[in-house]
Design an enzyme around this catalytic site. Sequence first.
Site, short mmCIF file in Angstrom:
data_model
loop_
_atom_site.label_atom_id
_atom_site.label_comp_id
_atom_site.label_asym_id
_atom_site.label_seq_id
_atom_site.Cartn_x
_atom_site.Cartn_y
_atom_site.Cartn_z
N CYS A 1 -10.13 -49.03 8.61
CA CYS A 1 -9.41 -50.30 8.51
C CYS A 1 -8.38 -50.18 7.41
O CYS A 1 -8.71 -49.83 6.27
CB CYS A 1 -10.37 -51.45 8.22
N CYS B 1 -7.50 -15.97 18.07
CA CYS B 1 -8.53 -16.15 17.04
C CYS B 1 -9.93 -15.93 17.62
O CYS B 1 -10.76 -15.26 17.01
CB CYS B 1 -8.44 -17.55 16.45
N CYS C 1 -9.40 -53.24 4.54
CA CYS C 1 -10.59 -53.21 3.68
C CYS C 1 -11.17 -51.81 3.51
O CYS C 1 -12.07 -51.62 2.69
CB CYS C 1 -11.66 -54.15 4.21
N ASN D 1 -2.54 -15.13 13.28
CA ASN D 1 -1.81 -16.17 14.01
C ASN D 1 -0.87 -15.52 15.01
O ASN D 1 -0.19 -14.55 14.68
CB ASN D 1 -1.01 -17.03 13.04
N HIS E 1 -6.53 -33.08 6.96
CA HIS E 1 -5.78 -34.19 7.56
C HIS E 1 -6.69 -35.24 8.19
O HIS E 1 -6.24 -36.06 8.98
CB HIS E 1 -4.81 -33.64 8.61
N GLY F 1 -4.85 -19.19 12.66
CA GLY F 1 -4.26 -20.10 13.64
C GLY F 1 -3.36 -21.16 13.06
O GLY F 1 -3.37 -22.30 13.51
N SER G 1 0.82 -21.77 11.58
CA SER G 1 2.16 -21.27 11.23
C SER G 1 2.54 -21.63 9.81
O SER G 1 3.56 -21.16 9.30
CB SER G 1 3.20 -21.83 12.21
#
EC number: 2.3.1.-
Length: 314
Positions: free
Chosen positions: A169, A304, A172, A286, A161, A260, A262
């Site tokens: 930017c 963890c 550009c 988890n 992500h 860690g 879900s």
Amino acid sequence: MKMNVGLTLRAAKGCWRLNLSQQCAHGSIGLFVPPSPPVDPEKVKELQRFVSLSKRLLVMTGAGVSTESGIPDYRSEKVGLYARTDRRPIQHRDFVQRAPVRQRYWARNFVGWPRFSSHQPNPAHWALSSWERLGKLYWLVTQNVDALHTKAGSQRLTELHGCMHRVLCLACGEQTPRGVLQERFEALNPTWRAEAHGLAPDGDVFLTEEQVQSFRVPSCARCGGPLKPDVVFFGDTVSPDKVDFVHRRVKEADSLLVVGSSLQVYSGYRFILTAREKKLPIAILNIGPTRSDHLACLKLDSRCGELLPLIDPQ
């Protein structure tokens, strides 16, 4: 659980200073970690066997690997952002289409950045980094945007992500370090001050509308376009090239360990489906249930940073 975290930002003799309440500065490490049962020695043995049998282990991490570093997550029971407040993360379309939304976002992010950027890796990050150095970890895919795996030295890494430590930017495509933008914010807002309460998983804080109305946001230094953190906001999608790259790494692996997460967000869950199609063994570490518990051969409900350092990767 009631959280009272106060932040005050003000200019003093040309320098910006962020004051955090004592509770936040010293008590946040465990503040965002949901309760979990004591570590079960038999479960440790099972995870040890899982790791020992793996020759090309792919690990996918989520927000639960960073809560022990003091960064809250969204979904953890009682301690996640959704459980503590009625706040919801910013939506990609709103940010791109509306300048007032960008102004509000950057004002809040500006206040929260010194705190967010100062977070350090915890034992879980260091353990996974050592697994890579020793040749056990084939690839690491993280859904986190906090750069803690990079700070711990991980290199065989895909930030699914993106990362809050980079700014992009929208016009550009120019990419700059987030720290550089902080300096531009300071230069544009020498007398602006705000007091905020609460922390969010992406470095955001909570400000009133009145506080953000006078905040000035710089444009791209190269083309004058609007700036955005180099992260995938809610409502946006991961680039197809990155998705394909991770799919290839999963297909090259011989086992998959989730740490860690879900797995509620499809951007990560899709790789579990690929692992299942390849008949790879799947283990999940988890606290609390996940979307893929029924697909795992091993499920562990532990911290963890407490469990991973117990595993010998050799």
